[in-house]
Design a protein around this motif. Structure first.
Motif, PDB file in Angstrom:
ATOM      1  N   LEU A   1       1.176  -1.105   0.148  1.00 10.54           N
ATOM      2  CA  LEU A   1      -0.175  -0.037   0.010  1.00 10.54           C
ATOM      3  C   LEU A   1       0.847   1.119   0.053  1.00 10.54           C
ATOM      4  CD1 LEU A   1      -2.794   0.879   0.147  1.00 10.54           C
ATOM      5  CD2 LEU A   1      -2.573   1.145   2.723  1.00 10.54           C
ATOM      6  N   ALA A   2       1.213   1.911  -1.340  1.00 15.05           N
ATOM      7  CA  ALA A   2       2.041   2.776  -1.477  1.00 15.05           C
ATOM      8  C   ALA A   2       1.501   4.139  -0.816  1.00 15.05           C
ATOM      9  CB  ALA A   2       2.523   3.050  -2.904  1.00 15.05           C
ATOM     10  N   HIS A   3       2.480   4.848  -0.283  1.00 15.74           N
ATOM     11  CA  HIS A   3       2.159   6.273   0.459  1.00 15.74           C
ATOM     12  C   HIS A   3       2.970   7.454  -0.282  1.00 15.74           C
ATOM     13  CE1 HIS A   3       5.145   5.335   3.079  1.00 15.74           C
ATOM     14  NE2 HIS A   3       4.686   4.572   3.699  1.00 15.74           N
ATOM     15  N   THR A   4       4.127   6.914  -0.784  1.00 15.23           N
ATOM     16  CA  THR A   4       5.031   7.690  -1.076  1.00 15.23           C
ATOM     17  C   THR A   4       5.557   7.367  -2.742  1.00 15.23           C
ATOM     18  OG1 THR A   4       6.058   8.192   0.836  1.00 15.23           O
ATOM     19  CG2 THR A   4       7.352   8.832  -0.863  1.00 15.23           C
ATOM     20  N   ALA A   5       5.567   8.300  -3.533  1.00 15.32           N
ATOM     21  CA  ALA A   5       6.200   8.137  -4.890  1.00 15.32           C
ATOM     22  C   ALA A   5       7.455   9.035  -5.217  1.00 15.32           C
ATOM     23  CB  ALA A   5       5.061   8.146  -5.963  1.00 15.32           C
ATOM     24  N   ASP A   6       8.479   8.427  -5.549  1.00 17.34           N
ATOM     25  CA  ASP A   6       9.589   9.233  -5.974  1.00 17.34           C
ATOM     26  C   ASP A   6       9.861  10.284  -4.678  1.00 17.34           C
ATOM     27  OD1 ASP A   6       9.992   8.147  -8.397  1.00 17.34           O
ATOM     28  OD2 ASP A   6       9.098   9.814  -9.533  1.00 17.34           O
ATOM     29  N   GLY A   7       9.756   9.819  -3.366  1.00 20.41           N
ATOM     30  CA  GLY A   7       9.968  10.648  -2.511  1.00 20.41           C
ATOM     31  C   GLY A   7       9.116  11.685  -1.775  1.00 20.41           C
ATOM     32  N   LYS A   8       7.894  11.690  -2.414  1.00 17.72           N
ATOM     33  CA  LYS A   8       6.758  12.832  -2.063  1.00 17.72           C
ATOM     34  C   LYS A   8       5.472  11.779  -2.021  1.00 17.72           C
ATOM     35  CE  LYS A   8       8.846  15.946  -4.945  1.00 17.72           C
ATOM     36  NZ  LYS A   8       8.957  16.570  -6.387  1.00 17.72           N
ATOM     37  N   PRO A   9       4.582  12.393  -0.950  1.00 21.99           N
ATOM     38  CA  PRO A   9       3.279  12.147  -0.990  1.00 21.99           C
ATOM     39  C   PRO A   9       2.522  11.891  -2.354  1.00 21.99           C
ATOM     40  CG  PRO A   9       3.561  13.661   0.717  1.00 21.99           C
ATOM     41  CD  PRO A   9       4.789  13.603  -0.252  1.00 21.99           C
ATOM     42  N   ILE A  10       1.803  10.739  -2.433  1.00 22.31           N
ATOM     43  CA  ILE A  10       1.094  10.337  -3.725  1.00 22.31           C
ATOM     44  C   ILE A  10       0.143  11.620  -4.020  1.00 22.31           C
ATOM     45  CG2 ILE A  10       0.224   9.062  -5.430  1.00 22.31           C
ATOM     46  CD1 ILE A  10       1.538   6.467  -3.747  1.00 22.31           C
ATOM     47  N   PRO A  11       0.237  12.405  -5.205  1.00 19.81           N
ATOM     48  CA  PRO A  11      -1.106  13.296  -5.167  1.00 19.81           C
ATOM     49  C   PRO A  11      -2.300  12.470  -5.727  1.00 19.81           C
ATOM     50  CG  PRO A  11       0.602  13.847  -6.754  1.00 19.81           C
ATOM     51  CD  PRO A  11       1.362  12.601  -5.942  1.00 19.81           C
ATOM     52  N   VAL A  12      -3.329  13.010  -5.617  1.00 18.88           N
ATOM     53  CA  VAL A  12      -4.584  12.706  -6.271  1.00 18.88           C
ATOM     54  C   VAL A  12      -4.652  12.333  -7.674  1.00 18.88           C
ATOM     55  CG1 VAL A  12      -7.090  12.976  -6.473  1.00 18.88           C
ATOM     56  CG2 VAL A  12      -6.100  13.136  -4.312  1.00 18.88           C
ATOM     57  N   LEU A  13      -3.993  13.280  -8.148  1.00 17.44           N
ATOM     58  CA  LEU A  13      -3.657  13.245  -9.838  1.00 17.44           C
ATOM     59  C   LEU A  13      -2.947  12.122 -10.488  1.00 17.44           C
ATOM     60  CD1 LEU A  13      -3.820  16.926 -10.636  1.00 17.44           C
ATOM     61  CD2 LEU A  13      -5.634  15.241 -11.147  1.00 17.44           C
ATOM     62  N   GLU A  14      -2.175  11.668  -9.275  1.00 19.77           N
ATOM     63  CA  GLU A  14      -1.270  10.199  -9.726  1.00 19.77           C
ATOM     64  C   GLU A  14      -1.819   8.933  -8.936  1.00 19.77           C
ATOM     65  OE1 GLU A  14       2.668  11.600  -9.123  1.00 19.77           O
ATOM     66  OE2 GLU A  14       2.794  12.814 -11.008  1.00 19.77           O
ATOM     67  N   LYS A  15      -3.300   8.888  -8.576  1.00 20.59           N
ATOM     68  CA  LYS A  15      -3.798   8.209  -7.990  1.00 20.59           C
ATOM     69  C   LYS A  15      -3.386   7.678  -6.568  1.00 20.59           C
ATOM     70  CE  LYS A  15      -4.832   6.859 -12.220  1.00 20.59           C
ATOM     71  NZ  LYS A  15      -5.958   7.489 -12.704  1.00 20.59           N
ATOM     72  N   GLY A  16      -3.117   8.844  -5.776  1.00 14.46           N
ATOM     73  CA  GLY A  16      -3.007   8.745  -4.151  1.00 14.46           C
ATOM     74  C   GLY A  16      -4.029   9.233  -3.530  1.00 14.46           C
ATOM     75  N   PRO A  17      -4.101   9.554  -2.213  1.00 12.72           N
ATOM     76  CA  PRO A  17      -2.805   9.579  -1.600  1.00 12.72           C
ATOM     77  C   PRO A  17      -2.275   8.110  -1.126  1.00 12.72           C
ATOM     78  CG  PRO A  17      -4.486   9.887   0.106  1.00 12.72           C
ATOM     79  CD  PRO A  17      -5.125   9.764  -1.413  1.00 12.72           C
ATOM     80  N   LEU A  18      -3.154   6.918  -1.261  1.00 11.95           N
ATOM     81  CA  LEU A  18      -2.732   5.617  -0.947  1.00 11.95           C
ATOM     82  C   LEU A  18      -3.136   4.615  -2.161  1.00 11.95           C
ATOM     83  CD1 LEU A  18      -4.291   5.032   2.847  1.00 11.95           C
ATOM     84  CD2 LEU A  18      -1.714   5.625   1.832  1.00 11.95           C
ATOM     85  N   ALA A  19      -2.286   3.956  -2.772  1.00 11.22           N
ATOM     86  CA  ALA A  19      -2.528   3.234  -4.003  1.00 11.22           C
ATOM     87  C   ALA A  19      -1.626   1.590  -3.744  1.00 11.22           C
ATOM     88  CB  ALA A  19      -1.906   3.653  -5.099  1.00 11.22           C
ATOM     89  N   VAL A  20      -2.419   0.562  -4.122  1.00 13.18           N
ATOM     90  CA  VAL A  20      -1.654  -0.721  -3.948  1.00 13.18           C
ATOM     91  C   VAL A  20      -0.962  -0.715  -5.274  1.00 13.18           C
ATOM     92  CG1 VAL A  20      -2.340  -3.220  -4.367  1.00 13.18           C
ATOM     93  CG2 VAL A  20      -3.684  -1.725  -2.959  1.00 13.18           C
ATOM     94  N   VAL A  21       0.301  -1.122  -5.042  1.00 16.66           N
ATOM     95  CA  VAL A  21       1.199  -1.500  -6.084  1.00 16.66           C
ATOM     96  C   VAL A  21       1.952  -2.621  -6.195  1.00 16.66           C
ATOM     97  CG1 VAL A  21       3.677  -0.298  -6.762  1.00 16.66           C
ATOM     98  CG2 VAL A  21       1.914   1.219  -5.807  1.00 16.66           C
ATOM     99  N   LEU A  22       2.075  -3.285  -7.317  1.00 12.31           N
ATOM    100  CA  LEU A  22       2.598  -4.512  -7.382  1.00 12.31           C
ATOM    101  C   LEU A  22       4.150  -4.813  -7.818  1.00 12.31           C
ATOM    102  CD1 LEU A  22      -0.622  -5.143  -7.452  1.00 12.31           C
ATOM    103  CD2 LEU A  22      -0.050  -7.335  -8.445  1.00 12.31           C
ATOM    104  N   PRO A  23       4.941  -5.610  -7.528  1.00 11.37           N
ATOM    105  CA  PRO A  23       6.439  -5.560  -7.966  1.00 11.37           C
ATOM    106  C   PRO A  23       6.426  -5.529  -9.309  1.00 11.37           C
ATOM    107  CG  PRO A  23       5.880  -7.183  -6.201  1.00 11.37           C
ATOM    108  CD  PRO A  23       4.530  -6.705  -6.293  1.00 11.37           C
ATOM    109  N   PRO A  24       7.606  -5.160  -9.759  1.00 11.85           N
ATOM    110  CA  PRO A  24       7.643  -5.337 -11.269  1.00 11.85           C
ATOM    111  C   PRO A  24       8.276  -6.578 -11.824  1.00 11.85           C
ATOM    112  CG  PRO A  24       9.659  -4.243 -10.266  1.00 11.85           C
ATOM    113  CD  PRO A  24       8.645  -4.747  -8.992  1.00 11.85           C
ATOM    114  N   ASP A  25       7.101  -7.498 -11.801  1.00  9.92           N
ATOM    115  CA  ASP A  25       7.505  -9.026 -12.113  1.00  9.92           C
ATOM    116  C   ASP A  25       6.340  -9.365 -13.145  1.00  9.92           C
ATOM    117  OD1 ASP A  25       8.059 -11.690 -12.626  1.00  9.92           O
ATOM    118  OD2 ASP A  25       8.290 -12.074 -10.436  1.00  9.92           O
ATOM    119  N   GLU A  26       6.518  -9.154 -14.532  1.00 13.03           N
ATOM    120  CA  GLU A  26       5.278  -9.382 -15.346  1.00 13.03           C
ATOM    121  C   GLU A  26       5.058 -10.720 -15.500  1.00 13.03           C
ATOM    122  OE1 GLU A  26       2.275  -8.444 -17.820  1.00 13.03           O
ATOM    123  OE2 GLU A  26       3.210  -7.072 -16.581  1.00 13.03           O
TER     124      GLU A  26
END
Length: 184
Positions: A136-161
């Protein structure tokens, strides 16, 4: 309602049991699959600051915890870079593994429901969140995730296609998460 001091102190006292410990090479022990934790030990969970709004309601079978951003930042953390398909960009995300949130909520090993503020709901299987550092991501690139980038909390999966093909796991990328509970 915010977590009671007693509940938080109990979680902290059980830290290694709930959150795992650091093993050789920085991997978590006591689990079937190692996670690349940035920080494993829970720090003392701070009291909410005046005016700080709750971001997440964690509904366990016997208790409900309401957590703010500062409280989420005190929990175990993973970090990895992955591409967000809908935004067409790669971000380095930080967040709390779903496995640790399930343990904190008292429903470890059970499938979980994730509810978004826009009404979206999905279920993530325990076999997936226990074996991989789905966060459950709360930070993207060192900053809180803005709503326009799907935040403030978003489920993120590892990069394993191969492990998480978009055709099967695209629905697991939940944006605007506001509530997590065990699946019925």
């Amino acid at each position: 309602m915010f977590p009671t001091k007693r509940v938080l102190l109990a979680a902290l006292a059980l830290g290694p049991v709930i959150f795992g410990g650091l093993g050789p090479g920085g991997w978590a022990q006591g689990t079937s699959t190692p996670f690349p934790y940035l920080r494993t030990a829970a720090r003392p969970i701070p009291a909410p600051q005046p005016g700080e709004r709750p971001l997440l309601r964690l509904e366990g079978r016997t208790q409900t915890l309401t957590l703010t951003r500062s409280q989420l930042l005190a929990l175990p953390t993973v970090r990895y870079a992955t591409r967000h398909a809908q935004l067409g960009r790669t971000f380095t995300y930080e967040g709390v593994p779903l496995r640790d949130l399930a343990r904190l909520g008292g429903f470890a090993g059970q499938d979980m429901q994730l509810h978004a503020s826009n009404g979206y709901m999905t279920i993530i299987a325990a076999r997936d969140y226990e074996a991989a550092p789905i966060m459950l991501a709360h930070t993207a690139d060192g900053k809180p995730i803005p709503v326009l980038e799907k935040g403030p909390l978003a489920v993120v999966l590892p990069p394993d296609e191969r492990r998480f093909p978009r055709s099967q796991y695209g629905s697991a990328w939940v944006w605007f998460v506001e509530r997590i509970s065990p699946a019925p």
